[in-house]
Write a protein that holds these residues in place. Structure first.
Motif, PDB file in Angstrom:
ATOM      1  N   ARG A 141      40.164  69.498  17.020  1.00 63.77           N
ATOM      2  CA  ARG A 141      40.658  70.784  17.518  1.00 63.77           C
ATOM      3  C   ARG A 141      40.341  70.907  19.006  1.00 63.77           C
ATOM      4  O   ARG A 141      39.435  70.262  19.524  1.00 63.77           O
ATOM      5  N   CYS A 142      41.094  71.769  19.668  1.00 63.27           N
ATOM      6  CA  CYS A 142      40.893  71.988  21.097  1.00 63.27           C
ATOM      7  C   CYS A 142      39.544  72.661  21.322  1.00 63.27           C
ATOM      8  O   CYS A 142      39.262  73.689  20.700  1.00 63.27           O
ATOM      9  N   PRO A 143      38.705  72.103  22.200  1.00 65.36           N
ATOM     10  CA  PRO A 143      37.396  72.724  22.469  1.00 65.36           C
ATOM     11  C   PRO A 143      37.516  74.103  23.107  1.00 65.36           C
ATOM     12  O   PRO A 143      36.590  74.902  23.030  1.00 65.36           O
ATOM     13  N   LYS A 144      38.651  74.371  23.723  1.00 65.03           N
ATOM     14  CA  LYS A 144      38.818  75.641  24.435  1.00 65.03           C
ATOM     15  C   LYS A 144      39.389  76.753  23.556  1.00 65.03           C
ATOM     16  O   LYS A 144      38.950  77.889  23.613  1.00 65.03           O
ATOM     17  N   CYS A 145      40.411  76.422  22.744  1.00 67.33           N
ATOM     18  CA  CYS A 145      41.079  77.487  21.991  1.00 67.33           C
ATOM     19  C   CYS A 145      41.112  77.219  20.489  1.00 67.33           C
ATOM     20  O   CYS A 145      41.672  78.001  19.737  1.00 67.33           O
ATOM     21  N   ALA A 146      40.529  76.087  20.047  1.00 68.56           N
ATOM     22  CA  ALA A 146      40.440  75.744  18.631  1.00 68.56           C
ATOM     23  C   ALA A 146      41.786  75.423  17.991  1.00 68.56           C
ATOM     24  O   ALA A 146      41.912  75.410  16.762  1.00 68.56           O
ATOM     25  N   TRP A 147      42.808  75.148  18.809  1.00 65.55           N
ATOM     26  CA  TRP A 147      44.092  74.720  18.267  1.00 65.55           C
ATOM     27  C   TRP A 147      43.963  73.334  17.646  1.00 65.55           C
ATOM     28  O   TRP A 147      43.271  72.470  18.172  1.00 65.55           O
ATOM     29  N   ARG A 148      44.577  73.155  16.488  1.00 68.41           N
ATOM     30  CA  ARG A 148      44.488  71.865  15.806  1.00 68.41           C
ATOM     31  C   ARG A 148      45.810  71.119  15.907  1.00 68.41           C
ATOM     32  O   ARG A 148      46.848  71.631  15.462  1.00 68.41           O
ATOM     33  N   GLN A 203      45.123  66.927  27.144  1.00 65.07           N
ATOM     34  CA  GLN A 203      45.597  68.283  27.387  1.00 65.07           C
ATOM     35  C   GLN A 203      45.993  68.961  26.086  1.00 65.07           C
ATOM     36  O   GLN A 203      46.650  68.363  25.228  1.00 65.07           O
ATOM     37  N   CYS A 204      45.585  70.205  25.949  1.00 65.69           N
ATOM     38  CA  CYS A 204      45.967  70.997  24.789  1.00 65.69           C
ATOM     39  C   CYS A 204      47.418  71.433  24.930  1.00 65.69           C
ATOM     40  O   CYS A 204      47.833  71.895  25.996  1.00 65.69           O
ATOM     41  N   LEU A 205      48.177  71.291  23.859  1.00 70.05           N
ATOM     42  CA  LEU A 205      49.591  71.665  23.911  1.00 70.05           C
ATOM     43  C   LEU A 205      49.773  73.178  23.767  1.00 70.05           C
ATOM     44  O   LEU A 205      50.862  73.688  23.956  1.00 70.05           O
ATOM     45  N   ARG A 206      48.724  73.896  23.411  1.00 72.39           N
ATOM     46  CA  ARG A 206      48.839  75.343  23.288  1.00 72.39           C
ATOM     47  C   ARG A 206      48.310  76.071  24.530  1.00 72.39           C
ATOM     48  O   ARG A 206      49.022  76.831  25.155  1.00 72.39           O
ATOM     49  N   CYS A 207      47.025  75.807  24.903  1.00 74.33           N
ATOM     50  CA  CYS A 207      46.440  76.535  26.040  1.00 74.33           C
ATOM     51  C   CYS A 207      46.597  75.770  27.347  1.00 74.33           C
ATOM     52  O   CYS A 207      46.250  76.298  28.402  1.00 74.33           O
ATOM     53  N   GLN A 208      47.090  74.517  27.272  1.00 74.10           N
ATOM     54  CA  GLN A 208      47.339  73.687  28.449  1.00 74.10           C
ATOM     55  C   GLN A 208      46.055  73.245  29.147  1.00 74.10           C
ATOM     56  O   GLN A 208      46.098  72.694  30.242  1.00 74.10           O
TER      57      GLN A 208
HETATM   58 ZN   LIG Z   1      43.651  74.720  23.643  1.00 75.19          ZN
END
Ligand SMILES: [Zn+2]
Ligand SMILES: [Zn+2]
Length: 80
Positions: free
Chosen positions: A17-24, A59-64
């Motif tokens: 998961r994204c360390p910043k926004c927890a997006w999986r 790079q996170c695809l949700r929060c960038q």
């Molecule tokens: Zn993110």
């Protein structure tokens, strides 16, 4: 149609998961390399399968937001 999320749909069985926004990220998600290749970066540990560039940040695809690749893993991959 079922709304439930199946862990099989996520890379790493939902342990990534994204360390910043927890997006999986899902298995169907794709990252792009500068060489033009598009692939799932978690299948290869951040390495482009075409030009073999090692991406240390993902790079996170949700929060960038960009985070170190290993920080995405809630558990370290066995035998890494
Ligand atoms: Zn993110
Ligand atoms: Zn590449």
């Amino acid at each position: 149609m079922k709304q439930e999320e199946r862990l099989d749909d996520f890379v790493g069985g939902g342990r990534i998961r994204c360390p910043k926004c927890a997006w999986r990220p899902r298995k169907a998600d794709r990252w792009s390399c500068r060489c033009g290749c598009a692939w799932n970066t978690f299948d290869t540990g951040g390495q482009c399968p075409q030009c073999h560039r090692q991406w240390r940040h993902t790079q996170c695809l949700r929060c960038q937001g960009w985070s170190p690749h290993e920080d995405w893993y809630t558990e370290k991959p066995a035998g890494a």
